[in-house]
Design an enzyme around this catalytic site. Structure first.
Site, mmCIF file in Angstrom:
data_model
loop_
_atom_site.group_PDB
_atom_site.id
_atom_site.type_symbol
_atom_site.label_atom_id
_atom_site.label_comp_id
_atom_site.label_asym_id
_atom_site.label_seq_id
_atom_site.Cartn_x
_atom_site.Cartn_y
_atom_site.Cartn_z
ATOM 1 N N MET A 41 0.755 -1.182 0.010
ATOM 2 C CA MET A 41 -0.138 -0.001 0.041
ATOM 3 C C MET A 41 0.907 1.183 -0.151
ATOM 4 O O MET A 41 2.015 1.318 0.509
ATOM 5 C CB MET A 41 -0.854 0.075 1.208
ATOM 6 C CG MET A 41 -1.867 -1.112 1.448
ATOM 7 S SD MET A 41 -2.955 -1.030 3.039
ATOM 8 C CE MET A 41 -3.816 -2.806 2.881
ATOM 9 N N HIS A 70 0.128 -8.252 -3.491
ATOM 10 C CA HIS A 70 -0.964 -7.562 -4.019
ATOM 11 C C HIS A 70 -0.707 -5.915 -3.983
ATOM 12 O O HIS A 70 -0.576 -5.380 -2.946
ATOM 13 C CB HIS A 70 -2.304 -7.928 -3.207
ATOM 14 C CG HIS A 70 -3.563 -6.944 -3.243
ATOM 15 N ND1 HIS A 70 -4.787 -7.155 -2.626
ATOM 16 C CD2 HIS A 70 -3.899 -6.335 -4.429
ATOM 17 C CE1 HIS A 70 -5.694 -6.382 -2.921
ATOM 18 N NE2 HIS A 70 -5.025 -5.966 -4.164
ATOM 19 N N MET A 141 -12.437 -8.063 -3.718
ATOM 20 C CA MET A 141 -12.326 -7.582 -2.629
ATOM 21 C C MET A 141 -13.608 -7.666 -1.787
ATOM 22 O O MET A 141 -14.658 -6.999 -2.237
ATOM 23 C CB MET A 141 -11.705 -6.158 -2.817
ATOM 24 C CG MET A 141 -10.434 -6.072 -3.148
ATOM 25 S SD MET A 141 -9.112 -6.508 -2.174
ATOM 26 C CE MET A 141 -9.090 -5.596 -0.741
ATOM 27 N N GLY A 146 -7.342 -1.164 2.495
ATOM 28 C CA GLY A 146 -6.806 -0.310 2.924
ATOM 29 C C GLY A 146 -6.262 -0.597 4.652
ATOM 30 O O GLY A 146 -5.193 -0.207 5.038
ATOM 31 N N PHE A 147 -6.991 -1.556 5.040
ATOM 32 C CA PHE A 147 -6.711 -1.891 6.660
ATOM 33 C C PHE A 147 -7.101 -3.117 6.953
ATOM 34 O O PHE A 147 -8.178 -3.980 6.175
ATOM 35 C CB PHE A 147 -7.655 -0.738 7.526
ATOM 36 C CG PHE A 147 -7.209 0.733 7.320
ATOM 37 C CD1 PHE A 147 -6.223 1.198 8.016
ATOM 38 C CD2 PHE A 147 -7.863 1.405 6.693
ATOM 39 C CE1 PHE A 147 -5.702 2.232 7.977
ATOM 40 C CE2 PHE A 147 -7.592 2.671 6.485
ATOM 41 C CZ PHE A 147 -6.630 3.167 7.249
ATOM 42 N N GLY A 148 -6.603 -3.786 7.952
ATOM 43 C CA GLY A 148 -6.840 -5.396 8.027
ATOM 44 C C GLY A 148 -7.966 -5.119 9.164
ATOM 45 O O GLY A 148 -8.282 -4.038 9.728
ATOM 46 N N GLY A 149 -8.563 -6.504 9.343
ATOM 47 C CA GLY A 149 -9.574 -6.367 10.627
ATOM 48 C C GLY A 149 -11.055 -5.877 10.091
ATOM 49 O O GLY A 149 -11.711 -5.950 11.088
ATOM 50 N N ASP A 179 -10.636 -11.404 -0.244
ATOM 51 C CA ASP A 179 -9.491 -10.621 0.234
ATOM 52 C C ASP A 179 -10.381 -9.740 1.401
ATOM 53 O O ASP A 179 -10.807 -8.749 0.840
ATOM 54 C CB ASP A 179 -8.805 -9.836 -0.698
ATOM 55 C CG ASP A 179 -7.689 -9.092 -0.023
ATOM 56 O OD1 ASP A 179 -7.475 -9.237 1.120
ATOM 57 O OD2 ASP A 179 -6.584 -8.758 -0.841
ATOM 58 N N GLY A 180 -10.269 -10.183 2.594
ATOM 59 C CA GLY A 180 -11.075 -9.415 3.649
ATOM 60 C C GLY A 180 -12.155 -10.104 4.380
ATOM 61 O O GLY A 180 -13.098 -10.480 3.591
ATOM 62 N N GLY A 181 -11.726 -10.103 5.676
ATOM 63 C CA GLY A 181 -13.018 -10.631 6.630
ATOM 64 C C GLY A 181 -13.302 -12.212 6.295
ATOM 65 O O GLY A 181 -14.261 -12.718 6.829
ATOM 66 N N GLY A 201 -6.377 -12.578 7.294
ATOM 67 C CA GLY A 201 -5.284 -11.906 8.100
ATOM 68 C C GLY A 201 -5.427 -12.129 9.737
ATOM 69 O O GLY A 201 -4.837 -12.858 10.306
ATOM 70 N N SER A 202 -6.208 -11.257 10.348
ATOM 71 C CA SER A 202 -6.583 -11.112 11.901
ATOM 72 C C SER A 202 -7.194 -12.766 12.140
ATOM 73 O O SER A 202 -6.929 -12.802 13.427
ATOM 74 C CB SER A 202 -7.375 -9.830 12.439
ATOM 75 O OG SER A 202 -8.766 -10.060 11.472
#
Length: 233
Positions: A41, A70, A141, A146-149, A179-181, A201-202
């Site tokens: 990023m 990515h 996406m 932009g942000f994890g979690g 990608d995400g959640g 991720g988290s």
């Protein structure tokens, strides 16, 4: 041909301990994760700044996992060679950041890397219609980048299904990545919709039970969903 039936777990180091990235990468690989998802990023395309190609180069000797890089950056073409030389195995670009998308994808392929294209939640799949034969992976996406979690956007499930149908029309296998959640609570719906690469991720690096159990749990849930879906077909 169509999308593959394999399930790939791709822990995102965006959620790892930045002071011990090598150990974080190794723990994911030891847990059985095939990919390591690396979010780049630039603070412009997305409101966050993370890593550069020098970090990828520094991390490469510490892991034999597939480096799923990515690029969430402006002007990605300028840096494709740098990330390829740093050790990326696959390079995914954001369709929104590419003025000449087909040219960018061809450059990634010429560098000998797997070719990925990511689409933000608001971006329609239509942008991929005429470049499908240049793509190895479609990244849908499931959060705003932009942000994890962040929380998984269930509204992206129909988009995942449409992405799989689009990939099924290709003459070669195309992976469908979320990608995400990605969590134990969201993986079943995502896999049913067509996802087979799960960026987590988290839910991996922040899991109370540890990285190994988190990766195992995600895989077991995803595979059980795949088997159940196949059994109903």
């Amino acid at each position: 041909m169509s999308t593959t039936n394999e399930i790939i777990i791709a822990p995102s180091i965006l959620s790892a301990d930045f002071s011990h990235l090598a150990l974080s990468a190794q723990s994911a690989e030891s847990a059985g994760a095939e990919y390591l998802h690396i979010d780049i990023m630039d603070g412009h395309f997305v409101p966050n700044f993370t890593f550069g190609y020098t970090m990828v180069k520094a991390l490469r000797p510490h892991s034999s996992a597939f480096f799923d890089v990515h690029l969430m950056i402006e002007n990605p073409d300028q840096y494709l060679g740098d990330f390829a030389n740093a050790g990326a195995d696959g390079i995914t670009v954001q369709v929104e950041a590419c003025l000449h998308l087909q040219r960018t994808l061809s450059r990634i392929k010429a560098l000998g890397k797997r070719v990925g294209v990511a689409l933000n939640p608001h971006t329609p799949l239509d942008f991929l219609e005429y470049v499908l034969e240049d793509i190895d992976l479609i990244n849908v996406m499931t959060v705003n980048p932009g942000f994890g979690g962040q929380t998984f956007l269930a509204s992206m499930l129909p988009k995942l299904t449409d992405a799989k149908r689009m990939a099924d029309r290709s003459s070669r296998p195309i992976l469908i990545e979320i990608d995400g959640g990605a969590t134990l609570e969201t993986v079943e719906a995502a896999v049913r919709a067509g996802a087979n690469v799960l960026v987590a991720g988290s839910s991996v690096y922040g899991a109370k039970e540890g990285v190994t159990e988190a990766v195992r749990g995600l895989r077991e849930k995803a595979l059980a969903t795949t088997l159940h879906t196949a059994g109903k077909a």
